[in-house]
Design an enzyme around this catalytic site. Structure first.
Site, PDB file in Angstrom:
ATOM      1  N   CYS A  16      16.540  25.323  40.908  1.00  0.00           N
ATOM      2  CA  CYS A  16      15.971  24.126  41.174  1.00  0.00           C
ATOM      3  C   CYS A  16      16.221  23.787  42.454  1.00  0.00           C
ATOM      4  O   CYS A  16      17.472  24.643  42.822  1.00  0.00           O
ATOM      5  CB  CYS A  16      16.423  23.063  40.617  1.00  0.00           C
ATOM      6  SG  CYS A  16      17.801  22.933  40.433  1.00  0.00           S
ATOM      7  N   CYS A  19      20.136  23.489  43.445  1.00  0.00           N
ATOM      8  CA  CYS A  19      20.712  24.592  43.794  1.00  0.00           C
ATOM      9  C   CYS A  19      20.285  24.718  46.177  1.00  0.00           C
ATOM     10  O   CYS A  19      21.485  25.193  45.782  1.00  0.00           O
ATOM     11  CB  CYS A  19      20.219  25.923  42.867  1.00  0.00           C
ATOM     12  SG  CYS A  19      20.178  25.559  40.831  1.00  0.00           S
ATOM     13  N   CYS A  82      33.347  66.776  62.103  1.00  0.00           N
ATOM     14  CA  CYS A  82      35.376  66.178  61.839  1.00  0.00           C
ATOM     15  C   CYS A  82      35.170  64.770  61.627  1.00  0.00           C
ATOM     16  O   CYS A  82      33.849  63.727  61.430  1.00  0.00           O
ATOM     17  CB  CYS A  82      35.717  66.265  63.285  1.00  0.00           C
ATOM     18  SG  CYS A  82      35.323  65.495  64.620  1.00  0.00           S
ATOM     19  N   CYS A  85      33.089  61.961  63.890  1.00  0.00           N
ATOM     20  CA  CYS A  85      32.150  62.022  63.425  1.00  0.00           C
ATOM     21  C   CYS A  85      32.246  61.030  62.448  1.00  0.00           C
ATOM     22  O   CYS A  85      31.246  60.008  62.452  1.00  0.00           O
ATOM     23  CB  CYS A  85      31.931  62.865  62.937  1.00  0.00           C
ATOM     24  SG  CYS A  85      31.532  64.591  64.313  1.00  0.00           S
ATOM     25  N   ASP A 485      45.123  50.046  22.318  1.00  0.00           N
ATOM     26  CA  ASP A 485      44.456  49.312  21.868  1.00  0.00           C
ATOM     27  C   ASP A 485      44.724  50.063  20.851  1.00  0.00           C
ATOM     28  O   ASP A 485      45.136  51.238  20.639  1.00  0.00           O
ATOM     29  CB  ASP A 485      43.225  48.686  21.803  1.00  0.00           C
ATOM     30  CG  ASP A 485      42.395  48.026  20.910  1.00  0.00           C
ATOM     31  OD1 ASP A 485      43.416  47.000  20.373  1.00  0.00           O
ATOM     32  OD2 ASP A 485      41.650  48.489  20.840  1.00  0.00           O
ATOM     33  N   ASP A 685      38.601  49.943  23.843  1.00  0.00           N
ATOM     34  CA  ASP A 685      37.103  50.049  24.020  1.00  0.00           C
ATOM     35  C   ASP A 685      36.674  49.658  24.463  1.00  0.00           C
ATOM     36  O   ASP A 685      35.076  50.012  24.670  1.00  0.00           O
ATOM     37  CB  ASP A 685      36.880  50.281  22.182  1.00  0.00           C
ATOM     38  CG  ASP A 685      36.647  48.291  22.098  1.00  0.00           C
ATOM     39  OD1 ASP A 685      36.490  47.593  23.149  1.00  0.00           O
ATOM     40  OD2 ASP A 685      36.328  48.033  20.969  1.00  0.00           O
ATOM     41  N   ASP A 689      38.406  44.210  24.024  1.00  0.00           N
ATOM     42  CA  ASP A 689      39.491  44.520  25.630  1.00  0.00           C
ATOM     43  C   ASP A 689      39.019  43.953  26.524  1.00  0.00           C
ATOM     44  O   ASP A 689      39.790  44.698  27.642  1.00  0.00           O
ATOM     45  CB  ASP A 689      40.391  45.612  25.172  1.00  0.00           C
ATOM     46  CG  ASP A 689      40.215  45.919  24.136  1.00  0.00           C
ATOM     47  OD1 ASP A 689      40.815  45.511  22.845  1.00  0.00           O
ATOM     48  OD2 ASP A 689      39.973  47.375  23.297  1.00  0.00           O
TER      49      ASP A 689
END
Length: 797
Positions: A16, A19, A82, A85, A485, A685, A689
């Site tokens: 809006c 914002c 190198c 560069c 876990d 997992d 977690d």
């Protein structure tokens, strides 16, 4: 005062006018910002601010609660030789408006850019050209052909340069054998000139571009050094008395160029090998598939497929898409994707991954992911991002590379003046100065880190370990504590029968009756019973009058007997006493097991037996913890389960640090506490977690690589084998060790070689050989990582 420029920032999240106002006020607070305007319709903010203000503007937008979308672009950079560069290209690209960050990799000769808004690729390419290099938008399908063509050109130039240089150096090689012979000056000139100005033209062109951009590089050192030797030879030839044989140095200049070309060719070949993991993954992508429409099969390009299309995969073919098996049974070889060495059984309902090889059966697959959304494409992106990223240790190399070439030029000049003041002939002073220029090895410095990272992340990916970036790789080698876990990480996450006892001693009969009651049920405990029946080869019968007992269990009739399988509530309801099973029941409940009683209902109900269900350890869990112990890494168990079930797992695995009954929100607090005295890796997992993974020094997500874990964690394990955890830490340590070794050799070549050349102990030919050897040795050392295999996976416990 910094010059002002106009930034166009895309803004995401505005809904809006308020914002837009909030974003505008936030941007006006940035130092030097003026003429701020935010357009809600186009979601674009235009700001006039000093050059280099882009990070501050982006941060201001984010602090206001919105985001600035970032997209990436890969450029192929040509002409880099190198580390200096690399720094020059990065500085040139970072000055372009809209570039949020840039990382240039010397090993794969690519620039990885994060861009804000629409930045024209041609603008970026022009910036690279102004810095003295060439650039194109990188395209994976063309990269292999381009590299192959360039390698062929380098090979041809090398062979011709060697053929012309050998006659020049031959007299020097024959002298130790008492053969004193010298080519006429005009022959030396005729042989050396093509090497100097045709095959050595690449050094002059690159040196000129570097000087024009106000910088120096390895090509400048080679061009100056060989030109000095060539020019000195011409001078000696011109001033020589007629009929005399002057002391010429054509062979030094020609051989140095040939040796440098040899080094660059071997380096290019080795660099291709460091990227072999990416090429192997890209080769897994099939180009065509067999689409099934209304029972008719037709061969189509992968690009013609859409989601939910049906695809037929024949035995021995690669799966063209990610999908779900609808018909057929087979096995899938997923070794190059997940690192799983054994074929994985596939049947209706199972998922398959594009690029894996179908085994012995025909499978009908429903398409679930295509193109960039497939697991294989995401793996390739992760490996590419990791190989393109810079390790924090690279910052030291970047600082050294910025001053390396100027310092070498000053040392060469000091060598020339020093020898001349010492009273040496001008030609001796010049030759020693040339040796200083030639032996300097900035290319080895630039290759030391990226080649090791590319080799390490590549071999890790082959074993199912995806390392997100170089920072995660570098951080992982310092880990001293691993927090696991429990459910789904160290245990299977699905209940199985842990104990069972039949009062009459016939466990098979007890299990058969329980299986009959559970047949057709989708309950997890029912599946555990039926799996146990299948493992024992029992022929499970059907019950009649099956009845669900809400909150208590299930009942049914079998061979004229009324049976029930339920919990303690059902036992109490029927007024039954556990009898001799009471002690077992108490012990198993203390372990955190779920109990089910098999009861015969009738005129006189009686208990027939007891089942204890629990989560079982994964096959590799014990080997994983033991491997961490061998690496002197402490293991912690962190779970929301009760103390009993946590104690059973910890005792079985030998984990002494246990944190049980921990709420998900509190897991991150425990990780933070451990971080106060150790470097912590959290293994979970990747979803439940997530807060703990984010809180740890390094998050290790264990799973199939199909969810947000691939982006949420620093390391993702493509299969749920706990042994991959110590393997991931092991490859990170070995890769970091290679980085340190490479940097040591790169620095030691210069610290020893340059003084030796300056004091006259190395002639230009030996200096050129040492220079070529430095780059080749650094890349070859990194390639030794490709031999790595996780030794703990050899233990099939």
């Amino acid at each position: 005062m910094s010059e002002s420029t106009t930034f166009d920032l895309p803004i995401a999240g505005m809904t809006c006018a308020s914002c837009a106002g909030r974003v505008e006020r936030a941007l006006r607070k940035v130092a030097g910002a003026s003429a701020v305007s935010v357009n809600l319709a186009t979601e674009l903010a235009r700001v006039q601010a000093p050059e280099g203000s882009l990070p501050a503007l982006k941060q201001a937008v984010e602090q206001a609660g919105y985001s600035v979308p970032v997209h990436t672009l890969e450029l192929n950079i040509e002409g880099m030789t190198c580390a200096s560069c690399v720094g020059r290209v990065e500085r040139a690209l970072s000055k372009v408006d809209g570039v949020n960050s840039v990382s240039v990799n010397l090993a794969n000769e690519r620039a990885h850019l994060e861009l804000l808004g629409q930045v024209d690729a041609q603008t970026l390419i022009d910036a690279v050209k102004r810095a003295g290099y060439d650039a194109t938008v990188w395209q994976a399908e063309q990269a292999a052909d381009t590299q192959s063509n360039r390698l062929n050109r380098e090979r041809l130039a090398l062979v011709l340069a060697i053929l012309l240089s050998v006659p020049l150096v031959l007299p020097m090689l024959l002298q130790p054998f008492g053969v004193h012979w010298m080519l006429p000056a005009w022959v030396q000139f005729a042989l050396a000139t093509p090497v100097q100005f045709i095959f050595g033209a690449r050094f002059y062109v690159a040196a000129f571009k570097a000087v024009r951009a106000g910088a120096g590089n390895m090509d400048l050192l080679v061009a100056l050094g060989t030109s000095a030797g060539y020019g000195l030879s011409l001078y000696e030839w011109v001033i020589a008395r007629p009929g005399s044989m002057p002391h010429l140095y054509f062979e030094a200049s020609a051989v140095v160029i040939a040796l440098v070309l040899l080094g660059k060719y071997l380096e290019s070949r080795a660099k291709r090998q460091t990227a072999s993991a990416i090429r192997a993954l890209e080769a897994l992508r099939p180009e065509r598939a067999i689409q099934v429409i209304e029972g008719q099969e037709r061969d189509v390009a992968i690009s013609a497929l859409r989601l939910n299309d049906l695809v037929l995969v024949k035995p021995g073919e690669r799966f063209p898409v990610d999908g779900e098996v609808l018909e057929g049974q087979s096995h899938a070889d997923e070794a190059l994707i997940s690192g799983e060495s054994l074929p994985v059984p596939k049947q209706p309902g199972d998922t398959v991954t594009g690029g894996a090889i179908n085994g012995e059966g025909r499978l009908l697959v429903r398409t679930q992911a295509l193109g960039a959304e497939t697991v294989l494409a995401r793996i390739i992106r992760l490996v590419e991002d990791a190989q393109a990223a810079k390790a924090p240790i690279q910052k030291l190399v970047d600082k050294v590379s910025q001053v390396f070439v100027p310092v070498v030029l000053l040392l060469a000049l000091a060598t020339l003046i020093g020898w001349w003041l010492y009273g040496a002939p001008l030609e001796t002073a010049l030759i020693n100065a040339v040796a200083v220029l030639v032996i300097a090895c900035p290319c080895a410095l630039g290759l030391a880190t990226p080649t090791a990272i590319m080799a390490g992340t590549g071999v890790a990916a082959r074993h199912g370990i995806l390392i997100k970036d170089a920072e995660a790789l570098e951080r992982a080698h310092e880990v001293t504590t691993v927090v696991f876990d429990k459910t789904g990480t160290l245990t299977s996450g699905t209940p199985r029968i842990a104990h069972l006892t039949a009062l009459d001693g016939d466990e098979d009969a007890l299990l058969n009756m329980a299986g009959a009651l559970q047949r057709g049920s989708e309950h997890p405990l029912a599946k555990a019973v039926l799996d146990a029946c299948a493992e024992r080869g029992l022929d499970v019968q059907d019950v009649s009058d099956s009845q669900s007992l809400a909150g208590r269990g299930i009942a049914g009739s079998l061979d004229g007997h009324r049976l029930a399988l339920g919990n303690r509530r059902l036992l109490d309801e029927l007024g039954l006493n556990p009898g001799s099973l009471a002690d077992s029941a108490q012990a198993w409940e203390t372990e955190g097991r779920t109990l089910s009683w098999l009861i015969e209902q009738g005129a006189t109900p009686r208990v027939l037996g007891l089942f204890a269900f629990g989560d079982t350890l994964k096959p590799g869990a014990l080997a994983a913890v033991e491997a961490l112990n061998e690496q002197h890494i402490a293991s912690h168990l962190l779970t929301g389960d009760n103390q009993g079930s946590a104690r059973v797992v910890s005792q079985a695995l030998g984990i002494t640090h246990v944190h049980a009954e921990v709420l998900p929100a509190d897991k991150s607090a425990i990780v933070q506490q451990l971080k106060s005295h150790s470097v912590v890796a959290m293994v979970g997992d990747g979803i439940n977690d997530a807060p703990a993974l984010a809180a740890a020094d390094i998050g290790i997500a264990m799973g199939g690589g199909t969810d947000v874990a691939m982006h949420a964690a620093g390391i993702t394990l493509m299969r749920g084998d706990p042994r991959l955890v110590p393997a991931a830490l092991d490859i990170s340590r070995k890769t970091y060790a290679k980085i340190r070794q490479n940097l040591f050799w790169a620095f030691i070549y210069n610290l020893i070689g340059i003084p030796l050349a300056a004091f006259g102990f190395l002639n230009p030919v030996l200096a050129g050989a040492a220079m070529a050897l430095s780059s080749v040795s650094v890349v070859s050392n990194a390639l030794l990582l490709k031999l790595w295999t996780p030794k703990q996976l050899e233990d099939k416990r």
